[in-house]
Design a protein around this motif. Sequence first.
Motif, mmCIF file in Angstrom:
data_model
loop_
_atom_site.group_PDB
_atom_site.id
_atom_site.type_symbol
_atom_site.label_atom_id
_atom_site.label_comp_id
_atom_site.label_asym_id
_atom_site.label_seq_id
_atom_site.Cartn_x
_atom_site.Cartn_y
_atom_site.Cartn_z
ATOM 1 N N ILE A 159 5.634 8.585 -0.893
ATOM 2 C CA ILE A 159 6.932 8.695 -0.233
ATOM 3 C C ILE A 159 7.403 7.361 0.323
ATOM 4 N N ALA A 160 6.523 6.357 0.283
ATOM 5 C CA ALA A 160 6.914 5.041 0.795
ATOM 6 C C ALA A 160 5.850 4.025 0.402
ATOM 7 N N TYR A 161 6.231 2.771 0.453
ATOM 8 C CA TYR A 161 5.290 1.661 0.356
ATOM 9 C C TYR A 161 5.333 0.872 1.652
ATOM 10 N N ARG A 162 4.156 0.552 2.169
ATOM 11 C CA ARG A 162 4.069 -0.317 3.339
ATOM 12 C C ARG A 162 3.745 -1.723 2.864
ATOM 13 N N GLY A 163 4.604 -2.673 3.210
ATOM 14 C CA GLY A 163 4.396 -4.050 2.796
ATOM 15 C C GLY A 163 4.021 -4.947 3.955
ATOM 16 N N HIS A 164 3.079 -5.825 3.726
ATOM 17 C CA HIS A 164 2.668 -6.827 4.724
ATOM 18 C C HIS A 164 2.704 -8.181 4.038
ATOM 19 N N ILE A 165 3.415 -9.125 4.630
ATOM 20 C CA ILE A 165 3.527 -10.456 4.050
ATOM 21 C C ILE A 165 2.773 -11.445 4.932
ATOM 22 N N GLN A 166 2.099 -12.395 4.319
ATOM 23 C CA GLN A 166 1.245 -13.306 5.076
ATOM 24 C C GLN A 166 2.048 -14.126 6.079
ATOM 25 N N MET A 167 3.221 -14.612 5.670
ATOM 26 C CA MET A 167 3.996 -15.512 6.513
ATOM 27 C C MET A 167 4.394 -14.826 7.806
ATOM 28 N N GLU A 168 3.732 -15.169 8.884
ATOM 29 C CA GLU A 168 4.003 -14.658 10.224
ATOM 30 C C GLU A 168 3.877 -13.143 10.333
ATOM 31 N N GLN A 169 3.066 -12.569 9.426
ATOM 32 C CA GLN A 169 2.662 -11.175 9.526
ATOM 33 C C GLN A 169 3.833 -10.207 9.570
ATOM 34 N N GLN A 170 4.849 -10.461 8.765
ATOM 35 C CA GLN A 170 5.981 -9.549 8.712
ATOM 36 C C GLN A 170 5.610 -8.304 7.919
ATOM 37 N N LEU B 199 0.848 -1.187 0.000
ATOM 38 C CA LEU B 199 0.000 0.000 0.000
ATOM 39 C C LEU B 199 0.884 1.237 0.000
ATOM 40 N N PRO B 200 0.479 2.280 -0.704
ATOM 41 C CA PRO B 200 1.312 3.481 -0.739
ATOM 42 C C PRO B 200 1.129 4.334 0.513
ATOM 43 N N ILE B 201 2.188 5.028 0.902
ATOM 44 C CA ILE B 201 2.129 6.072 1.923
ATOM 45 C C ILE B 201 2.310 7.385 1.170
ATOM 46 N N ILE B 202 1.329 8.263 1.247
ATOM 47 C CA ILE B 202 1.288 9.448 0.405
ATOM 48 C C ILE B 202 1.474 10.700 1.250
ATOM 49 N N ASP B 203 2.368 11.564 0.797
ATOM 50 C CA ASP B 203 2.580 12.845 1.460
ATOM 51 C C ASP B 203 1.372 13.734 1.206
ATOM 52 N N THR C 245 15.504 -5.198 13.397
ATOM 53 C CA THR C 245 14.234 -5.907 13.357
ATOM 54 C C THR C 245 14.322 -7.046 12.344
ATOM 55 N N TRP C 246 13.277 -7.880 12.300
ATOM 56 C CA TRP C 246 13.247 -8.984 11.339
ATOM 57 C C TRP C 246 13.129 -8.465 9.911
ATOM 58 N N SER C 247 12.517 -7.302 9.724
ATOM 59 C CA SER C 247 12.363 -6.746 8.376
ATOM 60 C C SER C 247 13.417 -5.700 8.051
ATOM 61 N N TRP D 124 11.077 3.268 2.200
ATOM 62 C CA TRP D 124 11.070 4.733 2.158
ATOM 63 C C TRP D 124 11.673 5.220 0.849
ATOM 64 N N LEU D 125 10.965 6.131 0.185
ATOM 65 C CA LEU D 125 11.387 6.650 -1.113
ATOM 66 C C LEU D 125 11.737 8.135 -1.056
ATOM 67 N N ASP D 126 11.756 8.713 0.152
ATOM 68 C CA ASP D 126 11.918 10.162 0.277
ATOM 69 C C ASP D 126 13.349 10.592 0.564
ATOM 70 N N GLY D 127 14.299 9.678 0.419
ATOM 71 C CA GLY D 127 15.704 10.045 0.586
ATOM 72 C C GLY D 127 16.214 10.080 1.999
ATOM 73 N N ARG D 128 15.443 9.629 2.954
ATOM 74 C CA ARG D 128 15.887 9.665 4.346
ATOM 75 C C ARG D 128 17.052 8.703 4.553
ATOM 76 N N PRO D 129 17.964 9.020 5.484
ATOM 77 C CA PRO D 129 19.113 8.138 5.726
ATOM 78 C C PRO D 129 18.713 6.917 6.550
ATOM 79 N N HIS D 130 19.572 5.915 6.551
ATOM 80 C CA HIS D 130 19.372 4.769 7.428
ATOM 81 C C HIS D 130 19.736 5.150 8.851
ATOM 82 N N PRO D 131 19.159 4.500 9.846
ATOM 83 C CA PRO D 131 19.437 4.853 11.244
ATOM 84 C C PRO D 131 20.898 4.595 11.600
ATOM 85 N N PRO D 132 21.351 5.120 12.741
ATOM 86 C CA PRO D 132 22.710 4.833 13.211
ATOM 87 C C PRO D 132 22.914 3.342 13.440
#
Length: 676
Positions: free
Chosen positions: A169-180, A158-162, A199-201, A185-193
């Motif tokens: 600005i992002a897509y939210r993905g949900h996978i059936q297998m164990e609800q992962q 599903l899209p995340i819309i500004d 996390t598993w994802s 993120w498509l907005d250029g934000r950096p990865h965390p420290p």
Amino acid sequence: MAIDAIRNAARRKIIQNLQWLHGIRCVNGYYLLVKRREPSSYPRRTAGMAYRGRMMSGAGPAPAATGYAVACTLSLMLALGIAPAAAQMDLTGMWVPLPRNQDGSGDTGDAAGIPWSIDGRRRAHSWSAEEFDTAEWVCRPHAWNYSIEGPLSQIRFLPIIDRATQRIIAYRGHIQMEQQETVIWLDGRPHPPANAPHTWSGFTTGEWEGDVLVTTTTHLKEAYMRRTGLMRSDRATVRTRWRRIGNYLQATTILYDPIYFSEPYVRSTNMWVNMPERPMSPYPCEEATETVVPRGSVSHFLPGRSPLPGLDPDRADEFGTPYEAKLGGAHTTLPGYVDELAGMEVAPDGADPAAVFERPPGEDIAPQPLWGIEPQGAPAPGEIQVLPVQGNVHALFGAGANITVQAGEDGVLVVDTGLESMSEAVLEAIRSISDGPIRYIVNTTHTREHTGGNDVIAAAGEQVPWRDANYSSGPQGALGRDKASVIAYLNVFTRMIVPPDGGEPLPEGGWPDNTYSTPWKRLHFNDEPVVIAHRPGTSDSNSVVLFRKSDVVSAGDLLDLTRFPRVDPDTGGSIQALVDALNYLISIVAPAENSAGGTLVVPGRGRIADYAEVAYYRDLVGVIRDRIQDMIDRGMSREEVIAAGPTWGYDARYGSDSGDWTTDMFVGAAYDSLAR
């Protein structure tokens, strides 16, 4: 129109090819495309995916394969004669997996075509299937990059819309297998420290290359790539190329793992069809007892004793796969390797499964290069990094041991103070969190990387308001009224005065003035219950601090995500006591869902953790304990045990042959604690 017609015809051809395509490997600068062909007189297996077994529909005989090499510098679509469209595609949809050929359809333990490292192989050869049924791991999910490989890999994007720009600005993905779930993120934000939780994802960002969405995922927990002991480390990066072709979605994943793989591992068996009408079934998990294995025990096999059929040199599978090929490795992915199979013995005489664990002189156990992808955001030398944990709690990194800070209306409570040389920087970091008075310091152990800053930081604090200025005895006996109160287990106080290494005592201003010798001590500070529990492990003076409202545990040296544990038998530490302490941590660290989240843990060293990291660390300590105990029972000396290297499978991640705590020092200390 003619160009569009050609392109559409080519796309139809792609889909047809992908139904036959078993996999892709990027090996030494080339894509290896592995395709089905009719069986021959010799049941050959390809390098790369090494196809075995029937199609998932069950129809047809098991085919052999042929490899084709295509330059990696060209995209796969170009290699198939298709120019990529410039327009970005929309991933929104309910994507249902098509039947696919999953690699690994041979005997359990067979790893032909897997470019794993020696530590990856050793880790897998110790694996026991009982691990999945232990109470600690019954809700551990398939990680996202593994889930998309399986038959239950239905995905909803599903899209995340500004709101302001109405752009995705992002897509939210949900996978059936164990609800992962994941967010791309498509907005250029950096990865965390680097010290942020994993996390598993993981954490994923994406960029468009024409109509291909290329995603990069970091901050992944350690997880399995197959449910047969093939692991992916927490230092891995995954690149995924998503492409929508009309009503179809195709993904190619490239795993970069410096710990358990010696080369990038490419998988491209994934394809889905968009079926908006298909519902998404829930996949909840609740912790339950599913095995007779006692809670707190560690399931594994000692070296050379695994009963897995793929590891048995005397067993011939239905394809006549040679034992040597089953051991896997990067060389088994090369295009020419398939031609070598015919000259190998299927069941060689005298082959010893334990030979995988033999450590030749000069063996290099260092991590592999990460192929140009390095973790970012770790504090530079001399810097203090401040990260929020949750609730009232922050963590400070870079001062030696990690520091935990709880701040609120009552003031500041600090767990451990780092090295003396970093005291002023630590104070500045604390003030960036709160200007409130520092009321308490809690030391989780006696070593100087935990207590070195006590003197300076305590002096910068203030006495607890309700402590009488003339009070000079009892549990809050004052060594100084204009300072923070220093809490620690009684043995910490003793070892600050008489250091075990014979060095100079720590400054008197940093000595604990608020000791306890009971199983626990409790405070109520900043509207939060704080439980300080004595749990011997690396020494007899370890404490664990639980912030019950914030749901954070400060674990001290009981959890060290950067190295093997610093067990010190001379100060009452033992490897068995450490296993017991880690089992205690598992009992108080409650995951939110799928063995992750919920209670967060600040380790003595390394990134912010949760239940999964504590359980993994307990497992490695328990496995190494059992191996050393087995060697002791067989009459091996201390020197022989150290030389044998019983840390197999964990060396590249936690080992070191230099510095103040080496792998040999850990093995020697563990041996001493078990031999007493």
